[in-house]
Design a protein around this motif. Sequence first.
Motif, PDB file in Angstrom:
ATOM      1  N   ILE A  91       0.865  -1.192   0.000  1.00  0.00           N
ATOM      2  CA  ILE A  91       0.000   0.000   0.000  1.00  0.00           C
ATOM      3  C   ILE A  91       0.896   1.236   0.000  1.00  0.00           C
ATOM      4  O   ILE A  91       1.105   1.874   1.040  1.00  0.00           O
ATOM      5  CB  ILE A  91      -0.914   0.031   1.248  1.00  0.00           C
ATOM      6  CG1 ILE A  91      -1.538  -1.336   1.504  1.00  0.00           C
ATOM      7  CG2 ILE A  91      -2.011   1.094   1.104  1.00  0.00           C
ATOM      8  CD1 ILE A  91      -2.196  -1.450   2.870  1.00  0.00           C
ATOM      9  N   PRO A  92       1.458   1.577  -1.163  1.00  0.00           N
ATOM     10  CA  PRO A  92       2.475   2.641  -1.198  1.00  0.00           C
ATOM     11  C   PRO A  92       1.966   3.994  -0.719  1.00  0.00           C
ATOM     12  O   PRO A  92       2.753   4.830  -0.297  1.00  0.00           O
ATOM     13  CB  PRO A  92       2.875   2.701  -2.678  1.00  0.00           C
ATOM     14  CG  PRO A  92       2.411   1.417  -3.269  1.00  0.00           C
ATOM     15  CD  PRO A  92       1.234   0.957  -2.470  1.00  0.00           C
ATOM     16  N   SER A  93       0.643   4.223  -0.782  1.00  0.00           N
ATOM     17  CA  SER A  93       0.127   5.549  -0.414  1.00  0.00           C
ATOM     18  C   SER A  93      -0.301   5.633   1.049  1.00  0.00           C
ATOM     19  O   SER A  93      -0.820   6.661   1.477  1.00  0.00           O
ATOM     20  CB  SER A  93      -1.068   5.898  -1.305  1.00  0.00           C
ATOM     21  OG  SER A  93      -2.117   4.979  -1.037  1.00  0.00           O
ATOM     22  N   ALA A  94      -0.092   4.562   1.814  1.00  0.00           N
ATOM     23  CA  ALA A  94      -0.562   4.575   3.203  1.00  0.00           C
ATOM     24  C   ALA A  94       0.099   5.704   3.986  1.00  0.00           C
ATOM     25  O   ALA A  94       1.266   6.037   3.769  1.00  0.00           O
ATOM     26  CB  ALA A  94      -0.248   3.235   3.863  1.00  0.00           C
ATOM     27  N   ARG A  95      -0.657   6.281   4.906  1.00  0.00           N
ATOM     28  CA  ARG A  95      -0.087   7.239   5.851  1.00  0.00           C
ATOM     29  C   ARG A  95       0.599   6.440   6.960  1.00  0.00           C
ATOM     30  O   ARG A  95       0.285   5.266   7.163  1.00  0.00           O
ATOM     31  CB  ARG A  95      -1.179   8.130   6.445  1.00  0.00           C
ATOM     32  CG  ARG A  95      -2.005   8.855   5.395  1.00  0.00           C
ATOM     33  CD  ARG A  95      -1.126   9.734   4.504  1.00  0.00           C
ATOM     34  NE  ARG A  95      -1.937  10.646   3.699  1.00  0.00           N
ATOM     35  CZ  ARG A  95      -2.260  10.444   2.432  1.00  0.00           C
ATOM     36  NH1 ARG A  95      -1.862   9.348   1.807  1.00  0.00           N
ATOM     37  NH2 ARG A  95      -2.979  11.331   1.770  1.00  0.00           N
ATOM     38  N   ILE A  96       1.486   7.097   7.679  1.00  0.00           N
ATOM     39  CA  ILE A  96       2.237   6.373   8.716  1.00  0.00           C
ATOM     40  C   ILE A  96       2.229   7.150  10.023  1.00  0.00           C
ATOM     41  O   ILE A  96       2.456   8.364  10.038  1.00  0.00           O
ATOM     42  CB  ILE A  96       3.699   6.145   8.271  1.00  0.00           C
ATOM     43  CG1 ILE A  96       3.726   5.298   6.994  1.00  0.00           C
ATOM     44  CG2 ILE A  96       4.495   5.436   9.373  1.00  0.00           C
ATOM     45  CD1 ILE A  96       5.114   5.069   6.442  1.00  0.00           C
ATOM     46  N   GLY A  97       1.964   6.423  11.108  1.00  0.00           N
ATOM     47  CA  GLY A  97       2.098   6.994  12.444  1.00  0.00           C
ATOM     48  C   GLY A  97       3.090   6.163  13.240  1.00  0.00           C
ATOM     49  O   GLY A  97       3.405   5.029  12.868  1.00  0.00           O
ATOM     50  N   VAL A  98       3.590   6.734  14.348  1.00  0.00           N
ATOM     51  CA  VAL A  98       4.516   5.978  15.200  1.00  0.00           C
ATOM     52  C   VAL A  98       4.111   6.144  16.663  1.00  0.00           C
ATOM     53  O   VAL A  98       3.619   7.191  17.074  1.00  0.00           O
ATOM     54  CB  VAL A  98       5.986   6.442  15.041  1.00  0.00           C
ATOM     55  CG1 VAL A  98       6.530   6.073  13.677  1.00  0.00           C
ATOM     56  CG2 VAL A  98       6.136   7.929  15.298  1.00  0.00           C
ATOM     57  N   ILE A  99       4.321   5.079  17.420  1.00  0.00           N
ATOM     58  CA  ILE A  99       4.207   5.182  18.866  1.00  0.00           C
ATOM     59  C   ILE A  99       5.447   4.507  19.444  1.00  0.00           C
ATOM     60  O   ILE A  99       5.749   3.360  19.112  1.00  0.00           O
ATOM     61  CB  ILE A  99       2.874   4.591  19.409  1.00  0.00           C
ATOM     62  CG1 ILE A  99       2.866   4.613  20.935  1.00  0.00           C
ATOM     63  CG2 ILE A  99       2.599   3.196  18.884  1.00  0.00           C
ATOM     64  CD1 ILE A  99       1.482   4.423  21.543  1.00  0.00           C
ATOM     65  N   GLY A 100       6.175   5.257  20.238  1.00  0.00           N
ATOM     66  CA  GLY A 100       7.410   4.738  20.816  1.00  0.00           C
ATOM     67  C   GLY A 100       7.135   4.209  22.211  1.00  0.00           C
ATOM     68  O   GLY A 100       6.690   4.947  23.083  1.00  0.00           O
ATOM     69  N   LEU A 101       7.361   2.915  22.388  1.00  0.00           N
ATOM     70  CA  LEU A 101       7.154   2.291  23.696  1.00  0.00           C
ATOM     71  C   LEU A 101       8.411   1.520  24.064  1.00  0.00           C
ATOM     72  O   LEU A 101       8.961   0.799  23.246  1.00  0.00           O
ATOM     73  CB  LEU A 101       5.986   1.302  23.662  1.00  0.00           C
ATOM     74  CG  LEU A 101       4.595   1.838  23.363  1.00  0.00           C
ATOM     75  CD1 LEU A 101       3.586   0.700  23.417  1.00  0.00           C
ATOM     76  CD2 LEU A 101       4.210   2.923  24.353  1.00  0.00           C
TER      77      LEU A 101
END
Length: 206
Positions: A91-101
């Motif tokens: 899914i090349p157009s996916a948005r990306i989020g991050v959560i650092g744990l």
Amino acid sequence: KSVTEVNHPLVQHKMTLLRRKETSVLEFRQLLREIGWFLGAEATKDLKLIDEPIETPVTSMVGKKLDGKKVCLISILRAGDGLIQPMLDLIPSARIGVIGLARDEETLMPTKYCFKVPKDLENRVTIVVDPMLATAGSAIFALDEIKKAGAKDIRFISLVSSPEGVKALHDRHPDVPLITAAIDDHLNEAGYIVPGLGDAGDRIFG
Ligand code: PRP
């Protein structure tokens, strides 16, 4: 279905190579990418389609395209990053989020050091990725935060899961389907999945 163990022969073969302690960082990353394609395919198999009339060089036909609901990938740092590339391959157009744990080695409780996700999560299909589901403390914490940020349609991908983690995740977030390549035997006293593959973060980042 709330839990799917992807037991495709190629996945089982690649998982065996990946688990071996001799497997190098380079090989581990490549295998994770290849297995990630299968997990990603499973996690997206119910995406909605709409009709799309097109002309082929021969005739006209009604094809299909995604209904426009954008996908958001959320990586649980650090190890989750190893599953972002295979998801982007799909899914090349996916948005990306991050959560650092970070998981405290003694209490096994996660603490958050970073959280950044796209706006309008409520309108997206959200796929959370982390190679390990051990106690599920990290996954449950991450999903609590991601739901607070508005996400509704959520799936969770892990590479290796413990039976204890699968149950804990389902008890707390029964609406989030889990897609995993293996449900292993048990969790040991140190919180490691047995037989597992060691610490995924260390094996990806070195
Ligand atoms: C590992 C793994 C998960 C978590 C699983 O991360 O990537 O996030 O532990 O354990 P749990 O189910 O018991 O919470 P770790 O804390 O080692 O951090 P890292 O990815 O930065 O190496």
